[in-house]
Enzyme design. Sequence first.
Site, PDB file in Angstrom:
ATOM      1  N   SER A 175      13.372  95.382  29.683  1.00 27.57           N
ATOM      2  CA  SER A 175      12.149  95.827  30.344  1.00 27.57           C
ATOM      3  C   SER A 175      11.290  94.655  30.825  1.00 27.57           C
ATOM      4  O   SER A 175      11.713  93.873  31.658  1.00 27.57           O
ATOM      5  CB  SER A 175      11.371  96.742  29.393  1.00 27.57           C
ATOM      6  OG  SER A 175      10.347  97.424  30.043  1.00 27.57           O
ATOM      7  N   ASP A 208       8.006  96.148  36.619  1.00 28.42           N
ATOM      8  CA  ASP A 208       8.541  95.290  35.557  1.00 28.42           C
ATOM      9  C   ASP A 208      10.045  95.141  35.757  1.00 28.42           C
ATOM     10  O   ASP A 208      10.604  95.621  36.747  1.00 28.42           O
ATOM     11  CB  ASP A 208       8.194  95.845  34.168  1.00 28.42           C
ATOM     12  CG  ASP A 208       8.921  97.136  33.853  1.00 28.42           C
ATOM     13  OD1 ASP A 208       9.333  97.841  34.807  1.00 28.42           O
ATOM     14  OD2 ASP A 208       9.092  97.463  32.671  1.00 28.42           O
ATOM     15  N   ASP A 228      12.827  96.405  34.648  1.00 32.00           N
ATOM     16  CA  ASP A 228      13.739  97.532  34.868  1.00 32.00           C
ATOM     17  C   ASP A 228      13.093  98.653  35.668  1.00 32.00           C
ATOM     18  O   ASP A 228      13.642  99.746  35.769  1.00 32.00           O
ATOM     19  CB  ASP A 228      14.288  98.065  33.542  1.00 32.00           C
ATOM     20  CG  ASP A 228      13.218  98.659  32.646  1.00 32.00           C
ATOM     21  OD1 ASP A 228      12.038  98.311  32.812  1.00 32.00           O
ATOM     22  OD2 ASP A 228      13.558  99.473  31.763  1.00 32.00           O
ATOM     23  N   ASP A 258      10.616 100.675  35.255  1.00 28.69           N
ATOM     24  CA  ASP A 258      10.141 101.939  34.689  1.00 28.69           C
ATOM     25  C   ASP A 258       8.621 101.954  34.536  1.00 28.69           C
ATOM     26  O   ASP A 258       8.051 102.952  34.113  1.00 28.69           O
ATOM     27  CB  ASP A 258      10.835 102.265  33.358  1.00 28.69           C
ATOM     28  CG  ASP A 258      10.487 101.305  32.229  1.00 28.69           C
ATOM     29  OD1 ASP A 258       9.842 100.271  32.488  1.00 28.69           O
ATOM     30  OD2 ASP A 258      10.876 101.595  31.079  1.00 28.69           O
TER      31      ASP A 258
END
Length: 452
Positions: free
Chosen positions: A97, A236, A238, A240
């Site tokens: 992340s 960010d 990834d 999400d």
Amino acid sequence: MQSIFGTDGIRGRFDKEITYSLAYKVGYALGFIVKTNNPILIGRDTRISGEILFEAISKGIKDAGKEFIYLGICPTPAIPFLIKKEKFSSGIMISASHNPPEFNGIKIFDKNGEKIKRDFEKRIELIMARVDNNKIITNKYKSVSKNNELLNIYTKGLIDSMENENLEGMKIILDACYGSATTCAESVFKKLGANVKVINNDKDGLKINLNCGSTCLDPLNKAIKENDADMGFSFDGDADRVIGVDSKGNILDGDHILFLWGRELLEEKVLTNNTIISTRMANLGFERNWNNIGGILYRTEVGDKFIFAALKEKKALLGGEQSGHILSKINNFCGDGILTALQISKYCKKKNINLESWLNSSFLPYPQKLTNILLSFDFKNINNSNKDLINESIESFSSIKKNDCRVYIRPSGTEPVLRILVEAQNQKEVDFLSTKITTELRSKINKISNNL
């Protein structure tokens, strides 16, 4: 024995906490548990270690007698979206992340596209403990082809979520953070008619999250000013989560997104019991103003799995975290930074209002200060006397309630730090308390570190 799972899957530094062996065992355990013959979907972000962990996980799945489909580099929300739409048996996202490049992690989704619950985690850990280490042999890596069509299905879903609205006439900057957003954010916004410029748009696993993205807004702010853009969004690693910035440099964090999006749903009279879900990190200014317009804010512990559980329990439609992790009914309550950015842009276009004016109509945040103290040890694994030493201070400071002052202290579930949030009506009080708390806790942490 302490669980290997934190607040968002398994997380740690590659080749230290996150190893080839661990990844193999996770793949094997998931393959063993899954009962259907439908394949397991696997994706990753741009980190260099992602390829090695994919190799280990996929080998474990195959050794357990199951098949997999490799999506390659993709946003985390693509995994749950495709599990539901294409009937995969489960899914794995290899990502840490917002953490630095040396970290990586493993997020696991069940057949419903939901992050696995604690009982599922326990089953995985039980099977992992039984895996014969002699089975874990690093074979010469065989290239696996990626299924590019699946990513197109996900991006079509993003466009469909706009319900025939477009972004024509809007000038938008995106910070792809050298991560998963590099795969599709630009194309989605362009297909919807926006004038888009993307920064940090290379798939570079050595730069992911470094001085860019949702935790560092300086590059986005600079690009907005240089290009005279209407607004911008930083993702960010990834993709999400997302943080927005208006044309004047004002920050649209998760609290503001929840307030503004929630107010639209409130006016449409579709919010169940006028309730939205957030965490103990949510700003008091947000809560007070949300209450003033007839809304209810239900707080959970930090972590999207707690928000997800509360959304289900309260039958709510919208929830999220100050960090920009927003869960909505649109995509089955999976945090999706690109979808959130699209929705904010859509509302600005529909309301014929710029983001600056819309943001100014929300709330004035209480001053907050978030301090991270680096830990040289795993808080979960220290002995009880050391744990009590820290918890004593945490409990004492957390009980402070005077003058709308709030203190929230917790060990991070995703990285080796102790997080200290101090909030009050004036900055002077925040700074004084934050310094006092940080000094005492840092002293105790150093004492523990020196004795280990």
